[in-house]
Design a protein around this motif. Structure first.
Motif, PDB file in Angstrom:
ATOM      1  N   UNK A 151       0.923  -1.399   0.193  1.00  0.00           N
ATOM      2  CA  UNK A 151      -0.046   0.008   0.073  1.00  0.00           C
ATOM      3  C   UNK A 151       0.901   1.125   0.047  1.00  0.00           C
ATOM      4  N   UNK A 152       1.970   1.290   0.618  1.00  0.00           N
ATOM      5  CA  UNK A 152       2.689   2.426   0.842  1.00  0.00           C
ATOM      6  C   UNK A 152       4.199   2.583   0.491  1.00  0.00           C
ATOM      7  N   UNK A 153       4.737   1.290  -0.055  1.00  0.00           N
ATOM      8  CA  UNK A 153       6.062   1.133  -0.234  1.00  0.00           C
ATOM      9  C   UNK A 153       6.609   1.971  -1.339  1.00  0.00           C
ATOM     10  N   UNK A 154       7.822   1.912  -1.819  1.00  0.00           N
ATOM     11  CA  UNK A 154       8.208   2.450  -3.124  1.00  0.00           C
ATOM     12  C   UNK A 154       8.009   1.403  -3.986  1.00  0.00           C
ATOM     13  N   UNK A 155       8.324   1.734  -5.403  1.00  0.00           N
ATOM     14  CA  UNK A 155       7.796   0.621  -6.409  1.00  0.00           C
ATOM     15  C   UNK A 155       8.633  -0.522  -6.296  1.00  0.00           C
ATOM     16  N   UNK A 156       9.918  -0.320  -6.101  1.00  0.00           N
ATOM     17  CA  UNK A 156      10.709  -1.632  -5.816  1.00  0.00           C
ATOM     18  C   UNK A 156      10.275  -2.440  -4.630  1.00  0.00           C
ATOM     19  N   UNK A 157       9.761  -1.865  -3.604  1.00  0.00           N
ATOM     20  CA  UNK A 157       9.425  -2.671  -2.488  1.00  0.00           C
ATOM     21  C   UNK A 157       8.275  -3.231  -2.760  1.00  0.00           C
ATOM     22  N   UNK A 158       7.043  -2.631  -3.558  1.00  0.00           N
ATOM     23  CA  UNK A 158       5.769  -3.160  -3.828  1.00  0.00           C
ATOM     24  C   UNK A 158       6.019  -4.467  -4.840  1.00  0.00           C
ATOM     25  N   UNK A 159       7.045  -4.320  -5.831  1.00  0.00           N
ATOM     26  CA  UNK A 159       7.431  -5.173  -6.596  1.00  0.00           C
ATOM     27  C   UNK A 159       7.900  -6.523  -5.833  1.00  0.00           C
ATOM     28  N   UNK A 160       8.687  -6.424  -4.901  1.00  0.00           N
ATOM     29  CA  UNK A 160       9.389  -7.414  -4.031  1.00  0.00           C
ATOM     30  C   UNK A 160       8.273  -7.950  -3.404  1.00  0.00           C
TER      31      UNK A 160
END
Length: 412
Positions: free
Chosen positions: A201-210
């Motif tokens: 919901x709130x992470x960076x693009x890289x974190x959401x992909x992960x």
């Protein structure tokens, strides 16, 4: 600091605590912590009112450009380019840690989990270096369990959660016992899924992909898929990402996750109720997506079409049926197979007049005839034959709609 004039180590001060990349426009919050402007702006735009590094409540959301740090980063960047003798030479990082240093950092994280941001950042840089580094981390006794415990604690600060998810994404495929890992993350007394949802919901693009990749990795059997599907808000967030994001990697990882988790048939009505057919229609209507994204979108739509709720949604959405017909024979053999299976489901099994009419209006019969005469698999040829029977195509009507040099080849 420099090796072979091409490999450099990035000072940790220059990295954004959120993205871990070298900051382009450093800005400082009222807490004194400096972030890259785009990263902290995204954090604040998501409705957060805390400093992500310290979790202090912000009495002001204003930030001040850190000109001193920006000048230092510029001087450092110019120095690196000068030493490489080429302004356009890419900057490549030396291994940030030795294996022994990585072990020491993990021990430090174990002893001080509440103050692990810098240690975890260095671990991420180490994991990015090579497959050998990732294998090494995955095989350190207790490290994966430490990450899972961190995710499941429910009281870690947000930046630490992002970092843990990134590390897990990089090393989870190297873990020797996937089933044990999935079971430990999905235990009822842990809150791992809530942490992953928060990052989605709130992470960076890289974190959401992960996060999406980690979910896909732990969806290893029917039980784990059902536990993931039952997590409130998780499916709706994945579908929301499909509707709002434009990053191809993020869209593809989200689709892969939904496909993996939705394999059990009892789960599929849920994604239909949450609007997956509408969002997949938007994806398929855009001609700019990659082959891989299109194949995955059609695969997920095929899965939705296997339940009555999905069939109904597709039949009611003429744009969806049109997009499916348009993708036949234009993308790949895999995409064509998914498209034919969906049309067979709504036109042959459901006998829906609306879907049949839309297929006809979009020149679908011609495509089905071409497919029948192509080098497709026996299963696809059988589906196409069933579709032609439903449309009651006579030899005469075939000829009238099939304008090629092979009209002597008839399907019956």
């Amino acid at each position: 600091m420099v090796r072979d004039n091409l490999f450099i180590t990035v000072p940790s001060l220059f990295r954004c605590p959120i993205s871990l990349d070298v900051m382009k426009s450093p800005v400082s919050l009222c807490t004194g912590v400096t972030y890259d402007r785009s990263s902290i702006q995204r954090w604040l735009d998501n409705g957060n009112n805390t400093c992500p590094a310290t979790m202090q409540v912000l009495h002001s959301k204003d930030f001040v450009p850190n000109h001193t740090l920006q000048r230092l980063i510029q001087i450092w960047s110019n120095s690196v380019r000068h030493r490489s003798n080429s302004p356009d030479s890419p900057i490549q990082l030396v291994p940030s840690l030795s294996p022994d240093q990585a072990r020491d950092l993990i021990k430090e994280i174990e002893s001080k989990p509440e103050d692990c941001l810098e240690c975890m950042s260095k671990i991420i840089c180490f994991a990015r270096e090579s497959e050998e580094s990732r294998k090494f981390l995955a095989r350190i006794d207790g490290f994966v369990s430490l990450l899972v415990d961190f995710l499941g604690s429910g009281n870690a600060n947000f930046l630490a959660l992002e970092q843990v998810v990134r590390v897990l994404d990089m090393i989870i495929s190297e873990h020797e016992d996937h089933k044990q890992l999935a079971n430990s993350m999905l235990k009822s007394d842990r809150d791992c899924l809530s942490s992953i949802l928060l990052v989605l919901q709130q992470g960076s693009a890289e974190s959401r992909i992960a996060s999406a990749r980690v979910l896909e990795s732990i969806a290893i059997d029917a039980e784990s898929k059902l536990l993931i599907a039952e997590k409130d808000g998780l499916f709706s967030e994945l579908i929301r990402i499909m509707s709002t994001e434009t990053d191809p990697t993020m869209i593809e990882s989200t689709l892969s996750c939904l496909i993996a988790v939705s394999m059990p048939r009892r789960i599929r009505p849920k994604i239909v109720r949450l609007g997956v057919v509408k969002q997949l229609t938007k994806l398929l209507s855009d001609p700019n997506w990659s082959v891989s994204v299109t194949e995955k979108a059609l695969k997920l739509l095929e899965m939705a079409s296997s339940c009555k709720e999905g069939k109904s949604e597709i039949c009611e959405n003429s744009d969806c049926v049109s997009a499916i017909v348009q993708k036949m024979l234009k993308v790949s053999s895999t995409a064509t197979e998914h498209a034919v299976t969906i049309l067979w489901s709504v036109c042959y099994l459901s006998r829906d007049d609306r879907a049949q009419s839309t297929v006809t209006q979009n020149n679908g019969l011609t495509k089905i005839l071409v497919l029948m005469q192509s080098n497709c698999s026996p299963a696809v040829r059988q589906l196409a034959g069933d579709l032609l029977k439903i449309f009651r195509v006579s030899s005469k009507s075939c000829l009238s709609s099939y304008d090629t040099k092979t009209t002597h080849i008839m399907p019956f």
